[in-house]
Design an enzyme around this catalytic site. Structure first.
Site, mmCIF file in Angstrom:
data_model
loop_
_atom_site.group_PDB
_atom_site.id
_atom_site.type_symbol
_atom_site.label_atom_id
_atom_site.label_comp_id
_atom_site.label_asym_id
_atom_site.label_seq_id
_atom_site.Cartn_x
_atom_site.Cartn_y
_atom_site.Cartn_z
ATOM 1 N N ASP A 1 67.631 -81.328 41.718
ATOM 2 C CA ASP A 1 67.752 -80.747 40.403
ATOM 3 C C ASP A 1 68.112 -81.803 39.426
ATOM 4 O O ASP A 1 68.673 -83.127 40.001
ATOM 5 C CB ASP A 1 68.975 -79.890 40.571
ATOM 6 C CG ASP A 1 69.631 -79.339 39.044
ATOM 7 O OD1 ASP A 1 68.799 -78.579 38.404
ATOM 8 O OD2 ASP A 1 70.606 -79.687 38.850
ATOM 9 N N ALA A 2 67.966 -81.884 38.089
ATOM 10 C CA ALA A 2 68.228 -82.779 37.039
ATOM 11 C C ALA A 2 69.461 -82.767 36.489
ATOM 12 O O ALA A 2 70.290 -83.859 36.722
ATOM 13 C CB ALA A 2 67.287 -82.867 36.044
ATOM 14 N N SER B 1 63.394 -79.021 38.168
ATOM 15 C CA SER B 1 64.489 -78.466 37.119
ATOM 16 C C SER B 1 64.027 -77.419 36.053
ATOM 17 O O SER B 1 62.820 -77.205 35.966
ATOM 18 C CB SER B 1 64.917 -79.905 36.138
ATOM 19 O OG SER B 1 65.661 -79.542 35.193
ATOM 20 N N ASN B 2 64.925 -76.800 35.492
ATOM 21 C CA ASN B 2 64.954 -76.010 34.673
ATOM 22 C C ASN B 2 64.493 -76.618 32.981
ATOM 23 O O ASN B 2 64.086 -75.742 32.132
ATOM 24 C CB ASN B 2 66.052 -75.239 33.997
ATOM 25 C CG ASN B 2 66.239 -73.955 35.287
ATOM 26 O OD1 ASN B 2 65.478 -73.594 35.913
ATOM 27 N ND2 ASN B 2 67.674 -73.590 35.167
#
Length: 216
Positions: free
Chosen positions: A9-10, A116-117
């Site tokens: 995840d970022a 990531s989102n």
């Protein structure tokens, strides 16, 4: 245990989401920590509600909307700071251990990726600013699907592109809800619990809990 791919995840995992406000803490004022926490919380809330409604807006739009809410929620902060804070969000600091950890994992021959989102432009800017563009092989953004984590289709972006079974992927996130979603999908998950938060989602626990990526 070696895995074919290490996926991260970022925001909050590789990049410090509070760095933008901290960079302008003197101008934001004594409530800068609360300001940053509300901004982050609303950003995530908007992603979940948008996903449930089936009404996608990209993560940058949600970041802007969350900031506008925060100015109204936390009084006494000059709205003229809006653009400075948004500009800072494009160049968030990565956590100190990140470059060395990613290089070490890459040296083992594993795929190194972000899932990531974040919108593609946001992620590209963050990766370039942190000089991680030579280490990260791929950036997978939910923008390709027009929805958000924890939709199973998001995690499937990795397995489909790499043609791997889920258990061949080690997925790292600082967000416990993200870890729950990835665990349900079948990834081997590592919760990076930087802030010593209590555990939750007990039926969807991580394989490992670490305080930082350093021990990965």
């Amino acid at each position: 245990m070696a895995h074919a791919a290490y996926v991260f995840d970022a925001y909050g995992t590789l990049f410090d989401v509070h760095a933008a406000v901290r960079r302008h803490a003197g101008d934001v004022g004594p409530n800068y920590q609360s300001f940053s926490e509300v901004w982050r919380a609303k950003q995530l809330e908007y992603s979940w509600t948008r996903a449930l409604m089936g009404s996608y807006a990209d993560f940058w739009q949600l970041t802007e909307q969350a900031l506008d809410f925060t100015f109204k929620r936390i009084g006494g902060v000059d709205p003229a700071l809006r653009q400075k804070l948004l500009d800072a969000y494009w160049k968030l600091d990565c956590y100190p251990e990140v470059p060395a950890v990613l290089k070490a994992l890459k040296s083992r021959g594993a795929h190194i990726a972000i899932l990531s989102n974040g919108s593609p432009a946001m992620l590209a800017s963050a990766v370039k600013n942190a000089a991680l563009d030579t280490v990260i092989d791929d950036i997978f953004s939910v923008d390709a699907l027009k929805t958000y984590k924890t939709a199973p289709a998001v995690y499937d972006l990795v397995t489909t592109n790499y043609r791997l079974y889920p258990d061949a992927v080690s997925f790292q996130s600082s967000n416990r809800w993200d870890i729950a979603g990835a665990t349900k999908f079948g990834f081997r998950t590592v919760w990076i619990n930087r802030n010593d938060m209590p555990d939750e989602y007990f039926d969807l626990g991580p394989a490992l809990i670490l305080r930082s990526l350093e021990s990965l």
